[in-house]
Structure formats: structure tokens, C-alpha cells
Design a protein around this motif. Structure first.
Motif, PDB file in Angstrom:
ATOM      1  N   PRO A 148       0.808  -1.226   0.000  1.00 52.07           N
ATOM      2  CA  PRO A 148       0.000   0.000   0.000  1.00 52.07           C
ATOM      3  C   PRO A 148       0.838   1.272   0.000  1.00 52.07           C
ATOM      4  N   GLU A 149       2.043   1.209   0.577  1.00 46.93           N
ATOM      5  CA  GLU A 149       2.903   2.402   0.605  1.00 46.93           C
ATOM      6  C   GLU A 149       3.248   2.858  -0.812  1.00 46.93           C
ATOM      7  N   THR A 150       3.457   1.914  -1.704  1.00 40.77           N
ATOM      8  CA  THR A 150       3.792   2.253  -3.087  1.00 40.77           C
ATOM      9  C   THR A 150       2.623   2.979  -3.742  1.00 40.77           C
ATOM     10  N   ILE A 151       1.418   2.515  -3.505  1.00 37.72           N
ATOM     11  CA  ILE A 151       0.235   3.117  -4.119  1.00 37.72           C
ATOM     12  C   ILE A 151       0.006   4.514  -3.546  1.00 37.72           C
ATOM     13  N   ARG A 152       0.200   4.682  -2.249  1.00 40.46           N
ATOM     14  CA  ARG A 152       0.073   6.023  -1.654  1.00 40.46           C
ATOM     15  C   ARG A 152       1.155   6.954  -2.194  1.00 40.46           C
ATOM     16  N   PHE A 153       2.358   6.433  -2.416  1.00 43.70           N
ATOM     17  CA  PHE A 153       3.450   7.231  -2.966  1.00 43.70           C
ATOM     18  C   PHE A 153       3.127   7.685  -4.387  1.00 43.70           C
ATOM     19  N   LEU A 154       2.631   6.786  -5.208  1.00 42.27           N
ATOM     20  CA  LEU A 154       2.322   7.123  -6.601  1.00 42.27           C
ATOM     21  C   LEU A 154       1.078   7.991  -6.724  1.00 42.27           C
ATOM     22  N   GLY A 155       0.116   7.770  -5.843  1.00 44.08           N
ATOM     23  CA  GLY A 155      -1.113   8.572  -5.873  1.00 44.08           C
ATOM     24  C   GLY A 155      -1.842   8.458  -7.207  1.00 44.08           C
ATOM     25  N   THR A 156      -2.319   9.583  -7.694  1.00 43.09           N
ATOM     26  CA  THR A 156      -3.098   9.588  -8.932  1.00 43.09           C
ATOM     27  C   THR A 156      -2.239   9.422 -10.176  1.00 43.09           C
ATOM     28  N   ASP A 157      -0.932   9.342 -10.023  1.00 40.33           N
ATOM     29  CA  ASP A 157      -0.080   9.036 -11.184  1.00 40.33           C
ATOM     30  C   ASP A 157      -0.395   7.652 -11.744  1.00 40.33           C
ATOM     31  N   LEU A 158      -1.014   6.806 -10.928  1.00 40.50           N
ATOM     32  CA  LEU A 158      -1.449   5.494 -11.405  1.00 40.50           C
ATOM     33  C   LEU A 158      -2.459   5.611 -12.540  1.00 40.50           C
ATOM     34  N   PHE A 159      -3.167   6.723 -12.598  1.00 42.40           N
ATOM     35  CA  PHE A 159      -4.243   6.868 -13.560  1.00 42.40           C
ATOM     36  C   PHE A 159      -3.751   7.044 -14.993  1.00 42.40           C
ATOM     37  N   THR A 160      -2.451   7.169 -15.186  1.00 43.22           N
ATOM     38  CA  THR A 160      -1.942   7.218 -16.558  1.00 43.22           C
ATOM     39  C   THR A 160      -2.157   5.879 -17.244  1.00 43.22           C
ATOM     40  N   ARG A 161      -2.223   4.806 -16.455  1.00 48.01           N
ATOM     41  CA  ARG A 161      -2.455   3.471 -17.012  1.00 48.01           C
ATOM     42  C   ARG A 161      -3.825   2.906 -16.652  1.00 48.01           C
ATOM     43  N   LEU A 162      -4.405   3.373 -15.576  1.00 42.68           N
ATOM     44  CA  LEU A 162      -5.722   2.884 -15.149  1.00 42.68           C
ATOM     45  C   LEU A 162      -6.774   3.897 -15.572  1.00 42.68           C
ATOM     46  N   ASN A 163      -7.476   3.613 -16.656  1.00 44.81           N
ATOM     47  CA  ASN A 163      -8.416   4.578 -17.228  1.00 44.81           C
ATOM     48  C   ASN A 163      -9.859   4.376 -16.801  1.00 44.81           C
TER      49      ASN A 163
END
Length: 133
Positions: free
Chosen positions: A97-112
Motif C-alpha cells: 500500500p505504501e507504493t500506491i500512496r506514494f504514486l497517488g493519482t499518477d497510477l491513472f496514466t495506465r488505469l483509465n
């Protein structure tokens, strides 16, 4: 705000002030029955006085657990690369979960998918669990 609502409110106030001025007219002077001065703010329908909020009220934040909410999304869309044995796991392990909190909404570049994004946003907005001392 809708222009019709603004015009209705302005008209009601201006007509209301005209009616007040006519009420104080000298004796013997009465407004005509069809005069706009006889229209009072009370005569205007409540719908014309309605004010529509510009922003909808905030929805209560829903709590999303990492293991049950976020992890299945990531396993379905980001495996095998970001999971144990994958080529990106060492740099960005998505099972933490720490990785996901670190990346935040930057994940949305691949998760549409909007539903996936909403679930991850809810997780990001929830406070991280307290760590044991």
C-alpha cells in the motif's frame, strides 16, 4: 446560477420596491389593477425564488481497504510486471500500500476505468493505518 433565476430574483426585488413606493403614494393616488406595481414578492411562485447550489453537496467518503479494494484492481491490470517475479517489482511493488500512496493519482496514466479510479481515490483519501511503535 441559471440566468432565469437571477432575472426572476432581480425582478421580484425591483417590483417589490415599486410596490412599497406606491404604498406610500399621496392620498387619492392608487395604482391601476393591472399595474406591475401591484405584484409583490409573495405573488411570485416559490420555484422562481429557488436557488440551485453551484456545487453538489460533498458525498461522505467511503473507506476502501487495500487488500479487498485496490489490490484486486492492480492484480488484474498490472500483473505480472509489478508483482513478485515481475520486471518492475523491485522498483514499484504494487502489492504494498505504501507504493500506491506514494504514486497517488499518477497510477491513472495506465488505469483509465472511472470505477477503478474512484476506488483508488477513496483509498488515497482514507488515512493510512497507524503503525505500531
Amino acid at each position: 446560477m441559471d440566468a432565469r433565476v437571477i432575472c426572476s430574483i432581480a425582478l421580484a426585488f425591483s417590483l417589490g420596491s415599486c410596490a412599497t413606493e406606491r404604498a406610500g403614494a399621496p392620498a387619492g393616488v392608487t395604482p391601476a389593477a393591472d399595474s406591475p406595481a401591484t405584484v409583490t414578492p409573495e405573488a411570485v411562485s416559490p420555484a422562481e425564488h429557488a436557488v440551485v447550489p453551484a456545487v453538489p453537496p460533498p458525498q461522505p467518503a467511503r473507506s476502501v481497504e487495500f487488500e479487498s479494494g485496490v489490490l484486486p484492481i492492480l492484480q488484474g491490470k498490472c500483473a505480472p510486471c509489478h508483482f513478485p517475479g515481475g520486471k518492475m517489482y523491485a522498483r514499484l511493488p504494487f502489492d504494498k500500500p505504501e507504493t500506491i500512496r506514494f504514486l497517488g493519482t499518477d497510477l491513472f496514466t495506465r488505469l483509465n476505468d472511472e470505477n477503478d479510479q474512484a476506488t483508488i481515490r477513496a483509498f488515497l483519501e482514507s488515512p493510512p493505518p497507524a503503525t505500531a511503535p
